[in-house]
Structure formats: structure tokens, C-alpha cells
Design an enzyme around this catalytic site. Structure first.
Site, PDB file in Angstrom:
ATOM      1  N   THR A  11       0.806  -1.226   0.000  1.00 47.62           N
ATOM      2  CA  THR A  11       0.000   0.000   0.000  1.00 47.62           C
ATOM      3  C   THR A  11       0.839   1.276   0.000  1.00 47.62           C
ATOM      4  O   THR A  11       0.310   2.350  -0.254  1.00 47.62           O
ATOM      5  CB  THR A  11      -0.943   0.021   1.229  1.00 47.62           C
ATOM      6  N   GLY A  12       2.122   1.159   0.267  1.00 48.18           N
ATOM      7  CA  GLY A  12       2.986   2.350   0.322  1.00 48.18           C
ATOM      8  C   GLY A  12       3.324   2.894  -1.058  1.00 48.18           C
ATOM      9  O   GLY A  12       2.869   2.384  -2.084  1.00 48.18           O
ATOM     10  N   VAL A  14       6.191   2.924  -2.777  1.00 45.74           N
ATOM     11  CA  VAL A  14       6.918   1.998  -3.636  1.00 45.74           C
ATOM     12  C   VAL A  14       6.029   0.798  -3.975  1.00 45.74           C
ATOM     13  O   VAL A  14       6.052   0.291  -5.092  1.00 45.74           O
ATOM     14  CB  VAL A  14       8.249   1.560  -2.982  1.00 45.74           C
ATOM     15  N   ARG A 111      21.318  -4.922   3.673  1.00 43.37           N
ATOM     16  CA  ARG A 111      21.969  -4.711   2.372  1.00 43.37           C
ATOM     17  C   ARG A 111      23.470  -4.989   2.427  1.00 43.37           C
ATOM     18  O   ARG A 111      24.064  -5.412   1.435  1.00 43.37           O
ATOM     19  CB  ARG A 111      21.766  -3.266   1.889  1.00 43.37           C
ATOM     20  N   CYS A 150      18.050   4.270  -3.637  1.00 44.83           N
ATOM     21  CA  CYS A 150      17.804   5.000  -4.890  1.00 44.83           C
ATOM     22  C   CYS A 150      18.956   5.935  -5.247  1.00 44.83           C
ATOM     23  O   CYS A 150      19.329   6.056  -6.415  1.00 44.83           O
ATOM     24  CB  CYS A 150      16.503   5.778  -4.809  1.00 44.83           C
ATOM     25  N   SER A 179       9.606  12.212  -3.351  1.00 51.24           N
ATOM     26  CA  SER A 179       8.999  10.878  -3.315  1.00 51.24           C
ATOM     27  C   SER A 179       9.941   9.851  -2.713  1.00 51.24           C
ATOM     28  O   SER A 179       9.494   8.798  -2.259  1.00 51.24           O
ATOM     29  CB  SER A 179       8.576  10.437  -4.720  1.00 51.24           C
ATOM     30  N   GLU A 202      21.349   8.678   4.645  1.00 57.26           N
ATOM     31  CA  GLU A 202      21.494   8.544   3.195  1.00 57.26           C
ATOM     32  C   GLU A 202      22.959   8.561   2.765  1.00 57.26           C
ATOM     33  O   GLU A 202      23.374   7.797   1.884  1.00 57.26           O
ATOM     34  CB  GLU A 202      20.752   9.703   2.514  1.00 57.26           C
ATOM     35  N   HIS A 242      16.139  11.740  -8.993  1.00 55.28           N
ATOM     36  CA  HIS A 242      17.304  12.222  -8.245  1.00 55.28           C
ATOM     37  C   HIS A 242      18.374  12.652  -9.238  1.00 55.28           C
ATOM     38  O   HIS A 242      18.812  11.865 -10.086  1.00 55.28           O
ATOM     39  CB  HIS A 242      17.874  11.102  -7.370  1.00 55.28           C
TER      40      HIS A 242
END
Lengths: 344, 344, 344, 344
Positions: A11-12, A14, A111, A150, A179, A202, A242
Site C-alpha cells: 500500500t505504500g 513503492v 543490504r 535509490c 517521493s 542517506e 534524483h
């Protein structure tokens, strides 16, 4: 024959992009949508506040949202795409893997784990072999594969192209779209007529993930690249896309022409969502621009421009659509890799 | 006793800011406003499309606009502020100097000329002595003094602070406001939901002007600094305030704390428009922000934040109001310096 | 068999949209592109600053731009689309008509001329018959047909639906996108964090054009509708899509349901670019929204929502894409009508 | 002698504006700041995410935040300003009144209650007398007074001016700034390149509050005005300042000049925060504009422009700063009225 897939965290922001990409996908068939327990049992239409600029697919709108748990997902689902908050992902994704599901995940947890491949197929698709190590080590029938952040994805294909000249160090300044923070991540009062010069966590992601993506896999471990990455991340008032200013210093001298050629020579992967060329190189000095160029190759392109020599290396700009190539599209592409390589 | 001043190019965006700053100024009195020949003879109210967010001063509104020529300006005007297009400035400013006027100019022409001082008073106010050389060489009664480009001003005070550690090289990525391009410089269709990754000529200005500002004046010439500056300039959807991401590499090791202290230790100049401290240092990682911080010290502050050590030097953000500290305020401050140093 | 068409004013914002629509069009083939004399002889790629978010079509990029004059356009071109500044259109369009060209024009000149049909095919396609009167009166082999202003087009289909209830008066407040003013019409400094409460001439266009569009054609003249329209026009910081708040007062009582049904019942025209239903009616109170809904039906939809009864009539919102349905698409649709009705 | 005041809900967007206005206020002294229980005990600096564009006042930054309850506020505080969520206000405000505090509230609860005065001092300051009725009815030592919603305040002063011509009906379309929804009320993804054509509950507030504000107080009750108000409310991408398009139909014929004169003739109240003239009337057709005009009279002006006659009345635009004149400033002004009228 299509593969039945599930979407965890459907539902998000992404999650909605995943639906937009998977619904018309030639090889995948959406068979399960999950969300938090409070939404389970609702129709997708009611549970999601659909915000993508194409209408919600009819086949998805009325399907029932499930809880995000392995036993809530049908057994004939072979592959799940995960776009969960990282703390939820850290808990739930291993449970799915243990239960035999293969997980292509956009969530930031794990990750950098040693036995978890972090992959951009056009750059380091061979790292997928690390899944054998993972299965051995963890005793999983399933498997867990990650795509990078991203802002990392936007830059790494161009760096991979420059690595033939001996990539030593990178400074990168990002101008990131709202976004990237999710639907409610940046308020309008924060960003209208403003820039936010800090995005928590980030910079570290860009600095570490890059060394793993550019690293080499010898069949048992990924040796990280020793490039020194220094990132400075900013949020700007754009919706998607970006843009990044990059300085890449190399051991060898490189001309702007050679750098442009190296980038343009990067091939796409032989997968449905991969563009023919990995990097689109612009000659116009004022391109790429987020609004004009983010949807190139259906949002799966990485583009570059403004390539110049400096006294120490190469300076340029690069751009990618952060929720397409940078998130949902990245996970779908990794799903295609998993299918193509026989991991499903 | 106040000094009578003129404004060349008074109807433009920077010209309006000059009026906003000079009308209440304790030492200056506006005595002449010039514009292009087509506006000469009109009232200022009619000639200018007033766009500053404070009302047009009554004393200025009804004054008559003059042509931009030395003989159109009264002789008792001692100082003129120039904010002309550079091609016009290149032609007109020397004529004013020959005619005995002292010119404090924001126009980009002649900034790098050997006998023209390029000055930020708090950084290199001593370069004003170059005017003696200039007068000797050119036989002028007047004099020509320049302030740097807005994007250069934003960065140089912080670099001056770091030079004690042996400044070697700088990479800087700018996120510049639309007002820097003048009132009609950036269309709305170019910039809404977008970033422009290129500003013609801007990178070269930052790269050269910095070496002159950080240079040393030995009484006859300015020896430029040998710092290697690599700039990447972007236009973003903000109205005012240039934010810049800087990497400054130094010969000595520097801690973030030492860098912050060096910046905070920079003193203001003893001039009416100079702030008490040259650089405001923020500890919050998400500051400075253009909208929240551009008006610090009446728009004359340079602020810095996000200071971090890297493997090769220091990384940080800095911000200044581009039409105040970066343009109109810079010229006014230089006018104050000229008055204080006895050049009027 | 396709019809060869020309585009007058092909380098502007609407001209670019015309190319985007006509290049893949099943019935039309672009055979001539014109611009001002200064661009004549250049390739289209050089003459136009291409700004549409799909790449410039290859077939168009290298074609040579012609002067905007009848003898510069090949004789086998039957139809020209005109998107000229109104003063240029007023001079040039009649010359093309005299020379035998049929002109589908988006320019604002002559829209209210008695013998010039002003048409939205789904609303008053029968007015095309006025061209017979025009040809008789002017002795033209060609013909001139107009589409209305973008803000008028957005509203009139919904008003046409309500006219069955006796439309008496309309108040309309517009929130118009910047693209309506052309590429350079609104500067970024005017519109970021701002609204412009006035658009010169726009209110009069809405007030008069509406009476002609809703008027009846008796075979010789168009009797205008006597609806009293009061418009208030605003420019807001959106790129594309005009949103309008409408109050329509009627002689008969109308429920919100009846109004919604009447709008939803409006049929599309049987032409390639016309949507199946003229008006998309939203039930969600917060729709239509410019960014989410402007591209419905490839940008040719008019959508409506927020329909409510008032003490005197009906209140609602409507939306259309101003450069698609409101300009380039409107002209193309009228070109399709001309072809279908045998005027070419 | 200054009056000690408290602020209920001091950490929110309006609470921060209240601090900005009250800290330098000549007659009031901030003596208590409250927030939700979870923040009680923290310093204000830590509890509030200060977002106003002037620095947080030093005297306030280190004061301790209290719980929002009567016994948490010192007894020598005579007046409290309330900017609570309406459900909290509905519960807490009466408790404060019972405990003897006089409450000037911006919260939307109880605005239409029969014994609660709803006041804009320059429009209906005499309604304050209703507090006698309130105290009798409720047995309170304290008192509760409300200011209207921001969108109502923007319009009502101009309507009050026109009421001499027999105000019958009003259509109003609003273009409201994002700050009206609070700091996190509108996400950036909702509003960049977009308009939201619906604000829940806003239209009803404008339609009912207007009738009370324009009503007459006979010493015991407020007789509401019978004007028919039809509102259509939109959120646009501006930070501060609500612009409204108004059609006011009157029983008498009115010229644009007479309407402008009536508006310009509205006097300020004799209170510290009231401007000299209630309504600033612009002659320029493109004013007022939110960004240029919202801070007139320190943000306490209502301005009007674009005044035109229609066939049925008057059409015009009006503007006010929604968090100053429309919220925090409105409450402060009402506090000044309460002090001046002897209710403290």
C-alpha cells in the site's frame, strides 16, 4: 508460463509503483498483496490511498489485502517483492526466506550483510551467485536479494563505467526528489521555497553500498571496492528523479570523451525491464533534468551529462527516476534476474 | 554627514534591493537613479516593476529616472552602485570612473582585471589598496571596485577560515535560487518540479574569483591563491538563498571541531552592514536551510553547517542570501569600505 | 488516405504539443512547419527549444522550418493548424484562407466574429455549418474555424450538460497552470509561493466565448446564449491543468445527482481524438486534481467533481489539460471534424 | 502593568506564531506554555520543532512546558490563548473557564455556540458583551471567546463594508496556503504541481461563521445575518496567505468605486495589533498577491483588489495572512479586546 508473485508492503508509495510495473508484466502475475495487520481483510482500493498517476488496475483494486506473514501468502507464490520499513523488513524477510520464498527486496535492512547479494543486474549481476553461499549458511529454501538505495543506484552505473580508468575517490552531491521519502516523508511546509541539506542515513548508504556494488565476487565472498566515497545529500522541491553532481577521481588520466564513451558503452542486461543501453549520455550541457528525463526508457534509464575533465578526474551529472529505476523497478529487475538465473 | 549616491541599473532585481538597502542607510543618500535610455524621464514607480516584498519607498517612487551616463548624474554624487548587465557595465563603468565617480559594482565585467580590486571586506578588505595602482595606471579620479558573484561570496568566507589548515582543493556543488538569474531569468515552466543542472559561466566564475579573493596583496599586485576549485552549479526551485555543498581538502589534518571553530572565529568588518561574526555555524545537521536562514543578520550572514571530517579534509554546507549578501548587500558593504577608507 | 497538414507557429509551446499529437495521428501527416521569418531555413531541432516530456520525433527534428506565409507551404497541404500570437494570426490566417487552406486555429483572434465558427465538437459540432456562410461572405476557397480559450473549454462541456435545467448564470473561479501563458509567460519569481489573481483578457474570453459555444445555429447565424457569466481568473504554481470552481444557477431545481447524471451522459464525438464520454465525473470529494487527473483519456478528458446543490443551483469543480484538450488537442479535434464533415 | 498570559498548545504551528507575537507584546507577558502530556517537563526548545522564520526567543526557549490542564498553570495568569485541536479544545477550554481563566481561542470547537462570542474586533467587537450572558448561563468566573476560521476572517471585513448596500448572497472561491493545515497537514507529494479542490469542513465554517460575525447583538443574543454564503475551498502550493475570489450580490446597485470606498473606509480597532485601516484596497488589477502582500501591517492587514461591478453586485479578490491575521494574530487581537474591555 508466468510466475506468481506477492508484494509485501503493497500500500505504500513503492508498493504502488510495484503494482504499476507488475500488473502488465509479461512474466509475473500478482497473486498476493500484504500490508500491516490493521489493513488486512480490506480491499486494496480501501487500504491503499492510490496516488500513482495511472488509474489503479481493476484486477488489483478489489483484491483483499493480507497480513505481512509467510502463512498469509499462498504456497504457489514463488517470489515476493518487499518494500517494507527497514525494521519490519529485518524481522519479516528472513521468515519468508525460511518458509521457502525468494525475496527481492528494496528495504534497506541487511543490504551490507556478507551473504546477501546487493545487485544492479547491469553492473554486478554475477553477485547473484552469493545466494548459494547464503542458502548454505542459513539453511534456507528461499533466498534474500537486495537492490541498493535509490541515490546509490543513480550513481553506480556511471562509476562502474569509469572504473576501467582506476576509480579512486568520489564526491557526490545529490538533489533528491520528495517521493524518495515516501508519501508523507516531507511536508509541504518543509520544502516549498526551500532545500533540506540533510537526509538521515542517506550519505552512509551511498558510501558503503557503492563499495559492495563495485566489488568483485569470487564464488564465495564479495570483496568490496576500495573507492573512497564522500556524499552530501539534499532534498529539493521535485516530485520524482534524483539528480547528482559527481566528481570521480581516477588513477589514469581520462578525457571527457573517453568518459562519455565508457558510459555509453555500458550494456543493458538481457532482462525485460532493462533498457538497451545502461546509461543515456546527453551532449546538451543542461541535461539531464529531472522533469524532462526521468521517464526515459519507461523510467529505467540512468542518464548522464555535463561530462568534463578536471585536474584530477572527471566531473558530471547523473539522473535516475528514484521510485522506478531507484526502487520498484530495481526490485522488479532483480526479480527478473532471479527468474532468469533459475532461483525460483 | 551623508554621502550622496547613485544607482546604475536601478530598475532591475538587484537595483531594487539596492534601493531597499540604501533608502534607510545611515551614511548614504540616494540622489540619482539610472536605467536604460527608454526609461529615462519616467518616474521610478513607472519605470520599475517593483517586486521587493517591502513597499517602494515614497521618496524614491516619484523621482525621475535618468539615463545611465556620467553627465546625467549630478556632480555632487560621489559614489555610484552599479548593477548593470555585464556588457553595459564594461562600457559605462570606465566612463564614470574617468568622470571622477567611484563605482562599487556588482556587474561581472572586469572582476578579474589585474588592477581592479575584487573584495569581500571581511575576507580581503586590504585589497582595496589596489585602487592606488588602478588610479595610477588609468589616470582616473574615480575608481572601480567589484564584489564577486553571489555563488562565490557564499563559499569564500568559509574557505578563508579553512585556509589556515592549508587549503589545497575545493569541490563545490551549488543549489541556487531563481532570483540569481534576475526577475525573468528562469521561467516557471523550466523550474517547477525540476532542477537545471547548468548555469552558463557560473562555474568558471566560482573557480577563478575564489583564487583572487583568497590571494594576497603586496601593495602593488594581487597574487592569486593556488587552490584548485571544481564547481558544479544547479538552479533549484527556491526564491532566494544559495545553498552549497563543499568539500575542502587541506594539507593539514583538520577535525570537524577545528573547522567549525575557525569559521566561527571569522570576525565581521567594522562597517554598518557587516554582521558581528562573518560566519554563523549551525550545530543542527539539517541547517542552514534557504528559507529559514537566508535572512539572518538582515540577509548579510553567511551560515555553515553539517561540518564533517573526510579522509582528505572537511565537508560542509554553506548558505547566503544571493541578492542581499551575494549582490546588493555586497555592493553596499563595499561602498561602506570605500567611504571608511577615504576613497570618496 | 492521410491528409497532409501544416503547423503555423510550430516552435511555440502549443506548436510542440501539436507535433506530439499529429506525428502519430492516423489520419494526418505533418508536411510543413512554419515559424517567424528569423527561424525560416533552420532545422526544427535548432529552431525550437523542445520542451515536451517525450523526445522530439525524428521525422520532425530534421525538417526545415518555413516562413509563416501561404506561398511557403506546399499546395498539397489541405489543412493547417494555427497557434500564432493573436496579432499575427489576425493578419496571416485570412491570407491562408484566401489561398485555399482550411485553418483550424487556436489563436484568439476572430473567435467572436459572426461568420467564424467557434467549436468544441462534442458540444456544438453542428456550428461547423457556419463555414458555408463564411465562404459565401468572404469568397474563400479555404475556411477558418476556431477553438475556444483553454479556460473556456474546461468549463463549457459541463455547462452544456446543465443547460437542460435552464442555465441562467455562472460564476467561475479559475486556478490556471503556468503553461497556459506559454513557455516564458510566467517567470519563476512571479509564481513560486504565490498566486497571480489576474490574467489579462482571460475573464472576458470566458464570459463571451461561452455564450457563443452554448448558442444555437439556425443554418445562417449563431444565436448566442443569454447566460450571464462572471469569471475570476488566477494563475497558480501548477505546470498543466486548469481547475475551475463553478456555480451554475438554473431556472429549474436540480439535485446534485441529476447534475452528475447529466454531465456523465454527455457523449464523445465520433472522432479519433474524442474520448468515449465527454465528462468524467468523480465521486471522491477531493478530485479531480490537476496532477493526478489531467492526462485522463490522453489529456482529452474534461473531468468534474465536488458536485453539490446550492440554494440557487449547482456548485462543482471541473478540470482539463490546458495545452491538450484546451489548446493543441482542441485544434486537432476540430481538424478531425473538418475532415469528417468534408471541408478538406 | 502587563498581563500574564498562557499559551495552550504552544508547540504547534499557531502556537509558535503566538509566541512570536506575544514575546515582544507591550501588554502581555508569557508566563505559561502548555502542550500534550508527553511533552510536559521538557524545555520548550526540545518540545517544539521551531519553524518560524525568526529565531526562537531566548526567554521562551528554556522555559519548561506544562501539561494542558488548569492546575498546571499559575493562578496569576489571567488570560490564556488556545490553539488546540478542536476535540481537545472542546474538553479543556471549559475546564479553564470554570477555573477562572479567560480564554481567547483559535480552536474551531464551540464557535457557533449561542453564548460564545465569535469576534473580529474591527467588525463586531460589540459582541464581546455576550460574555455576560455566557457567565450567567454557565456560572463561570472565566470566559470563552473565539476568533473565526482563517478563511472566514479573510473575507468578512470586506463583506462587512459591503453590507451597507444590502448584502444578499456571497460566492467565494478560496486559494489557501498550506500552513493553514498545520505543519504536517499537507504533504509535499500532495501539493507540488497540484491543487487540492477540497478542504474538509472548511466550506461549512465559512458559510456559518460569516452569518454570526455579520449578525447583530442586542444585549442578550446574536441574531445571525441571513446572507447566503456558498464557498468552494482549494489548497494551493503557497506557504502563507489565503487569497479569495468573492462575488457579493447586494439589494442595492453598487459601483466599483463605491465598493472600494466602503472597504477603504473600514477603521481599525483602537487596539495595539489592529492596523490603522481594516482593509487595504489595491488599484493595481494584479494585487493583492499572497507572497508580496501577506505581511502588510505586520501580517494583520486584510487587503482587497480587482473590484468590479457585475450585473448583480460586486466581484473582487481579498487576501490575509492565514496564521497571523487569520489565527495567532486574531487571538492576540481578541485578547487585547478582552483586556481593553475589562474582562481580565
Amino acid at each position: 508460463m508466468t510466475t506468481k508473485v506477492g508484494i509485501l508492503g503493497a500500500t505504500g508509495a513503492v508498493g504502488q509503483r510495484l503494482i504499476q510495473l507488475l500488473e502488465p508484466h509479461p512474466d509475473f502475475e500478482i497473486a498476493a498483496l500484504t500490508a500491516s495487520a490493521s489493513s488486512a481483510g480490506e480491499t486494496y482500493r480501501d487500504a491503499a490511498k492510490w496516488r500513482v498517476d495511472s488509474p489503479i488496475p481493476a484486477s488489483v483494486a478489489d483484491s483483499t489485502v493480507r497480513e505481512t506473514a509467510p502463512d498469509a501468502v499462498p504456497d504457489d507464490v514463488a517470489l515476493v517483492f518487499s518494500s517494507l520499513p527497514s525494521d519490519v523488513g529485518a524481522e519479516v524477510e528472513p521468515a519468508f526466506c525460511e518458509d521457502g520464498y525468494v525475496v527481492s527486496s528494496n528495504s534497506s535492512n541487511a543490504r551490507m550483510a556478507e551473504d546477501v547479494p546487493l545487485i544492479i543486474p547491469e553492473v554486478n549481476g554475477d553477485h547473484v551467485g552469493l545466494l548459494e553461499v547464503q542458502r548454505d549458511a542459513r539453511g534456507w529454501d528461499g533466498a534474500l536479494l537486495k537492490n541498493p538505495n535509490c541515490s546509490t543506484i543513480t550513481m553506480v552505473p556511471t562509476l562502474a563505467a569509469l572504473d576501467r580508468f582506476g576509480l579512486e575517490s568520489v564526491r557526490v552531491s545529490t538533489l533528491q526528489a520528495v517521493s524518495g521519502a515516501g508519501y508523507s516523508g516531507v511536508t509541504s511546509m518543509e520544502i516549498i521555497d526551500n532545500v533540506l541539506p540533510h537526509i538521515g542515513g542517506e550519505e552512509a548508504k551511498m558510501e558503503t553500498e557503492t563499495t559492495k556494488l563495485l566489488g568483485s565476487f569470487d564464488g564465495s565472498t564479495v570483496e568490496t571496492h576500495d573507492v573512497d566515497v564522500q556524499a552530501s545529500c539534499n532534498r529539493v522541491p521535485t516530485l520524482d528523479g534524483h539528480l547528482e553532481n559527481v566528481w570521480a577521481d581516477t588513477t589514469e588520466d581520462v578525457t571527457a570523451e573517453a568518459a562519455a564513451e565508457a558510459m555509453a558503452a555500458m550494456e543493458g542486461a538481457d532482462l525485460p525491464s532493462s533498457p538497451e543501453r545502461m546509461v543515456r549520455v546527453f551532449e546538451e550541457p543542461d541535461r539531464p533534468q529531472p522533469r524532462l528525463d526521468r521517464m526515459l526508457d519507461s523510467g529505467m534509464a540512468v542518464s548522464a551529462g555535463g561530462i568534463k575533465e578536471t585536474s584530477t578526474g572527471i566531473q558530471y551529472d547523473c539522473l535516475a527516476h528514484n521510485t522506478m529505476r531507484g526502487a520498484a523497478g530495481a526490485s522488479v529487475l532483480n526479480g527478473e534476474l532471479l527468474r532468469s538465473e533459475g532461483y525460483l
